[in-house]
Motif scaffolding. Structure first.
Motif, mmCIF file in Angstrom:
data_model
loop_
_atom_site.group_PDB
_atom_site.id
_atom_site.type_symbol
_atom_site.label_atom_id
_atom_site.label_comp_id
_atom_site.label_asym_id
_atom_site.label_seq_id
_atom_site.Cartn_x
_atom_site.Cartn_y
_atom_site.Cartn_z
ATOM 1 N N LYS A 203 2.199 -23.444 11.043
ATOM 2 C CA LYS A 203 2.551 -22.032 11.063
ATOM 3 C C LYS A 203 2.627 -21.547 12.511
ATOM 4 O O LYS A 203 1.796 -21.883 13.343
ATOM 5 N N LEU A 204 3.648 -20.768 12.806
ATOM 6 C CA LEU A 204 3.786 -20.214 14.145
ATOM 7 C C LEU A 204 2.688 -19.180 14.408
ATOM 8 O O LEU A 204 2.336 -18.389 13.527
ATOM 9 N N LEU A 205 2.125 -19.202 15.605
ATOM 10 C CA LEU A 205 1.163 -18.184 16.016
ATOM 11 C C LEU A 205 1.945 -16.934 16.402
ATOM 12 O O LEU A 205 2.685 -16.922 17.391
ATOM 13 N N ARG A 206 1.783 -15.867 15.633
ATOM 14 C CA ARG A 206 2.521 -14.632 15.874
ATOM 15 C C ARG A 206 1.719 -13.748 16.829
ATOM 16 O O ARG A 206 0.567 -13.400 16.560
ATOM 17 N N VAL A 207 2.347 -13.416 17.963
ATOM 18 C CA VAL A 207 1.681 -12.641 19.008
ATOM 19 C C VAL A 207 2.404 -11.303 19.150
ATOM 20 O O VAL A 207 3.555 -11.244 19.589
ATOM 21 N N GLY A 208 1.710 -10.222 18.751
ATOM 22 C CA GLY A 208 2.276 -8.883 18.890
ATOM 23 C C GLY A 208 2.026 -8.336 20.292
ATOM 24 O O GLY A 208 0.948 -8.526 20.864
ATOM 25 N N ALA A 273 -0.269 4.532 17.800
ATOM 26 C CA ALA A 273 -0.934 3.262 18.077
ATOM 27 C C ALA A 273 -1.823 2.844 16.918
ATOM 28 O O ALA A 273 -1.870 1.661 16.549
ATOM 29 N N VAL A 274 -2.532 3.792 16.319
ATOM 30 C CA VAL A 274 -3.394 3.469 15.172
ATOM 31 C C VAL A 274 -2.555 2.918 14.026
ATOM 32 O O VAL A 274 -2.881 1.888 13.416
ATOM 33 N N THR A 275 -1.461 3.600 13.702
ATOM 34 C CA THR A 275 -0.586 3.146 12.612
ATOM 35 C C THR A 275 0.021 1.792 12.930
ATOM 36 O O THR A 275 0.068 0.889 12.076
ATOM 37 N N ARG A 279 -0.983 -2.018 11.030
ATOM 38 C CA ARG A 279 -0.012 -2.916 10.390
ATOM 39 C C ARG A 279 0.029 -4.273 11.087
ATOM 40 O O ARG A 279 0.089 -5.321 10.441
ATOM 41 N N ALA A 280 -0.039 -4.235 12.420
ATOM 42 C CA ALA A 280 0.092 -5.478 13.184
ATOM 43 C C ALA A 280 -1.092 -6.408 12.967
ATOM 44 O O ALA A 280 -0.934 -7.630 13.036
ATOM 45 N N ARG A 281 -2.277 -5.872 12.682
ATOM 46 C CA ARG A 281 -3.447 -6.734 12.503
ATOM 47 C C ARG A 281 -3.290 -7.654 11.307
ATOM 48 O O ARG A 281 -3.937 -8.701 11.232
ATOM 49 N N LEU A 309 -9.686 1.707 14.099
ATOM 50 C CA LEU A 309 -9.087 0.726 13.191
ATOM 51 C C LEU A 309 -10.094 0.198 12.182
ATOM 52 O O LEU A 309 -9.731 -0.226 11.087
ATOM 53 N N GLY A 310 -11.396 0.208 12.555
ATOM 54 C CA GLY A 310 -12.421 -0.308 11.664
ATOM 55 C C GLY A 310 -12.526 -1.820 11.761
ATOM 56 O O GLY A 310 -11.525 -2.528 11.750
ATOM 57 N N GLY A 311 -13.752 -2.299 11.863
ATOM 58 C CA GLY A 311 -13.978 -3.736 11.887
ATOM 59 C C GLY A 311 -13.762 -4.372 13.234
ATOM 60 O O GLY A 311 -13.753 -5.608 13.345
#
Length: 350
Positions: A203-208, A273-275, A279-281, A309-311
């Motif tokens: 699997k490709l490592l997806r980097v945002g 940024a929160v939104t 999603r990106a996490r 973001l929590g956690g």
């Protein structure tokens, strides 16, 4: 594995090995030379010139299974594929080209340099070459019966002479590509030779990647606004970090960069940024942010990552180096996020 997904496989890492199926490669006994296929069990060389009858011809790419003439007797040359034996006092020979499949029952190829062909006229034989010229050769005509004469003083008449056995290049069940091999052009060719239809890749490592800052001007294909020196005089700078990191990471094997855009240093940008990061996490394995991580009033990224973001768990808050001191490492559940300082030169060390 198709020609259509060739580019998608390049640079990918195999998660399972690729093995060669039966019967290996090449998948058939192939002629190494242009010449004549014969059966060594049907000949008894007693003179310099060994005579056989040409009963058929086989070219590279022929797929018919009826090319194998009856060894020990000739076939009807007017219709060789019916394999109907005809009376002949000579063993059969088949004209064959380089790369062609050697018919069943034939175990030797004699190059044309050691052969000559003579016409059969009724019960007589008419020599169409100079008997003293052992290198005179001719391909068999498409009509009429002809005899082949082989110079036994120069030709090798042993089993498997000038024949590549099936599986001699890549044996069956051998490992063609190891687990962990990075796909390149050569590996693609081996997949084709192994008749591989499916491969398993990691699997490709997806980097945002996201940049923050009111001063940033998006200078890319996603925006119609281009940075100019006039804007620079008004306190704006081009967004350099994000394009640089996108290009850098897309060049790494096994990685896929994801463009998350630019967020402003205000309340709207913070909500964005929160939104975006929520999603990106779930879509990315790693998130790289540049900007908004220092001690200023508008530097909100650490609060967003660790609290909103929590956690989020903070592991590193500062580095003892300049530039780059406000570098932060945070993990979000199963995903990790790394943030760096806002200045463009700080995202990459040259």
């Amino acid at each position: 594995v198709t020609p259509h997904n060739y580019e998608r496989l390049l640079g990918r890492t195999l998660s399972r090995p690729v093995t060669m199926p039966e019967p290996g490669y090449p998948p058939y006994p192939a002629s190494i030379m242009d010449g004549y296929a014969i059966s060594t069990t049907s000949i008894i060389p007693t003179h310099r010139w060994l005579t056989l009858e040409i009963v058929d011809r086989v070219y590279a790419g022929d797929t018919a299974d009826d090319k194998s003439a009856t060894v020990g007797g000739a076939v009807d040359n007017d219709n060789p594929r019916n394999n109907r034996p005809v009376t002949s006092r000579y063993p059969p020979a088949i004209y064959i080209t380089t790369g062609a499949k050697v018919p069943d029952g034939y175990d030797c190829v004699v190059p044309i340099e050691h052969c000559r062909v003579v016409n059969v006229v009724g019960e007589e034989e008419e020599d169409d070459t100079n008997n003293d010229d052992q290198n005179s050769t001719a391909s068999p005509p498409r009509q009429g019966r002809r005899l082949l004469q082989i110079d036994t003083s120069t030709a090798q008449l042993a089993p498997q002479t000038w024949i590549r056995p099936a599986g001699c290049d890549i044996p069956a069940h051998s490992t063609v590509l190891e687990r962990g091999h990075v796909m390149d052009a050569v590996a693609w060719g081996l997949l084709r030779q192994a008749a591989c239809r499916t491969v398993h890749v990691q699997k490709l490592l997806r980097v945002g990647i996201v940049s923050t800052g009111n001063e940033l001007i998006r200078d890319d294909t996603g925006s119609h606004t281009l940075w100019t020196l006039e804007q620079g005089r008004k306190g704006c700078i081009p967004d350099v970090n994000r394009p640089v990191l996108l290009s850098l990471i897309n060049g790494w094997e096994g990685c896929q960069a994801v463009d998350l855009g630019v967020c402003r240093d205000d309340d709207d940008g913070r909500a964005q940024a929160v939104t975006l990061l929520r999603r990106a996490r779930h879509e990315c394995d790693v998130i790289l942010t540049t900007g908004g991580i220092s001690r200023g009033e508008t530097d909100y990224m650490e609060r967003v990552l660790c609290h909103e973001l929590g956690g989020g768990t903070l592991h590193v808050g500062r580095l003892h180096m300049k530039p780059g001191k406000p570098t932060t490492f945070v993990t979000l559940d199963r995903n990790s996020s790394t943030t760096t300082t806002t200045r463009s030169s700080h995202c990459l060390v040259f």
